[in-house]
Design a protein around this motif. Sequence first.
Motif: not given
Length: 98
Positions: A70-73, A62-65, A36-37
């Motif tokens: 989010e992926a690391s969390t 900013m969305l990529l950051t 989705m991202m």
Amino acid sequence: MTPQLIALISAFLLAMVGMMLHRLHFISILLCIESMMLSLYCMMTTLTFYTHTPTTATMPIMLLTLSACEASTGLALLVATIRTHSSDHMAAMNMLQC
């Protein structure tokens, strides 16, 4: 509406439906959120390309950051749940337990 935009919207909706239907494993939920991202990133990039405004040029970055955070969390939560519950099945986890 361009065919590229229709394809990106359908990819986003397909990932959302996949997240709603395949909630058996935590890793499949994370993969659906990442897709989705990725589709949102592609939509914002094409928006910046078609509008030619400098104010929207920073939105995809900013969305990529935020997507990387989010992926690391999500992966940290996945490792923690596998260590505590010994599986990534969502049915095995009780969210009300501390």
